[in-house]
Design a protein around this motif. Structure first.
Motif, mmCIF file in Angstrom:
data_model
loop_
_atom_site.group_PDB
_atom_site.id
_atom_site.type_symbol
_atom_site.label_atom_id
_atom_site.label_comp_id
_atom_site.label_asym_id
_atom_site.label_seq_id
_atom_site.Cartn_x
_atom_site.Cartn_y
_atom_site.Cartn_z
ATOM 1 N N VAL A 1 -0.428 11.127 2.013
ATOM 2 C CA VAL A 1 -0.140 10.303 3.398
ATOM 3 C C VAL A 1 -1.535 9.525 3.613
ATOM 4 O O VAL A 1 -2.522 10.089 3.436
ATOM 5 N N SER B 1 0.808 -1.394 0.062
ATOM 6 C CA SER B 1 0.046 -0.091 -0.012
ATOM 7 C C SER B 1 0.704 1.267 0.039
ATOM 8 O O SER B 1 0.623 2.198 -0.621
ATOM 9 N N THR B 2 1.840 1.200 0.543
ATOM 10 C CA THR B 2 2.848 2.560 0.759
ATOM 11 C C THR B 2 3.229 2.739 -0.758
ATOM 12 O O THR B 2 3.178 4.049 -1.158
ATOM 13 N N LYS C 1 2.387 6.012 -3.056
ATOM 14 C CA LYS C 1 3.509 7.075 -3.298
ATOM 15 C C LYS C 1 3.401 6.918 -4.893
ATOM 16 O O LYS C 1 3.329 7.843 -5.728
#
Length: 180
Positions: free
Chosen positions: A178, A155-156, A160
């Motif tokens: 974020v 998911s990060t 991004k």
């Protein structure tokens, strides 16, 4: 009734497709039995190892503890879902269970929400999750990841390389995205 399952990028989340409607009033996530008065969702949350249920328009995603094996959950979940629909119900959720406060959004926030809903949400839903706008302040967009996206190892990177790049491309005011 044949319920299909699909793996998601999150190894601790599995997407269940009953072939019928699940929620006809928006998507949402439930992590505590006490939060909802719905027999199916309460029963699924009672299964040992289940940590959350995400309900989309035509699917449910079930999140589990890392140490729990899918074989200990999958067949019980399918049985519970089958039993629920065998009573003639067309949807798991037919009306909004949680009241959402309607906020007034600035023009930039409206643009962010539009991009999230039209370009990002459909892709995220394919993986059994959802993304919800929370706030825009000082160039930072805060979003909430739900369902399979919540706690997903990738998911990060998605946030991004996917969400942030797309929002920054269309809206120069956005500097970062974020998850909260």
């Amino acid at each position: 009734m044949f319920i299909q399952t699909e793996v998601t990028p999150n190894p601790n989340s599995l997407k269940f497709l009953p072939g019928k409607g699940v929620s006809n009033n928006g998507s949402f996530e439930v992590t505590k039995k006490e939060e909802i008065d719905n027999e199916l969702v309460r029963n699924l949350l009672s299964v040992n190892g289940v940590t959350g249920i995400f309900l989309g328009a035509d699917f449910l995603s079930i999140n589990k503890k890392e140490e729990t094996n899918w074989e200990d959950i999958k067949h019980i979940a399918i049985s519970l879902i089958n039993d629920f629909y065998s009573t003639g119900k067309e949807f798991v959720i037919e009306n909004r269970l949680f009241s959402e406060e309607k906020e007034e959004h600035s023009e930039i926030e409206k643009k962010i929400i539009s991009i999230l809903e039209k370009k990002i949400r459909p892709a995220v839903a394919k993986d059994g999750g959802d993304i919800k706008f929370k706030e825009f302040k000082d160039g930072i967009v805060k979003v909430e990841l739900q369902g399979s996206c919540s706690g997903c190892p990738s998911s990060t990177m998605t946030l991004k390389q996917g969400v942030q790049n797309l929002l920054c491309h269309y809206l120069p005011e956005v500097k970062e995205v974020v998850a909260v």
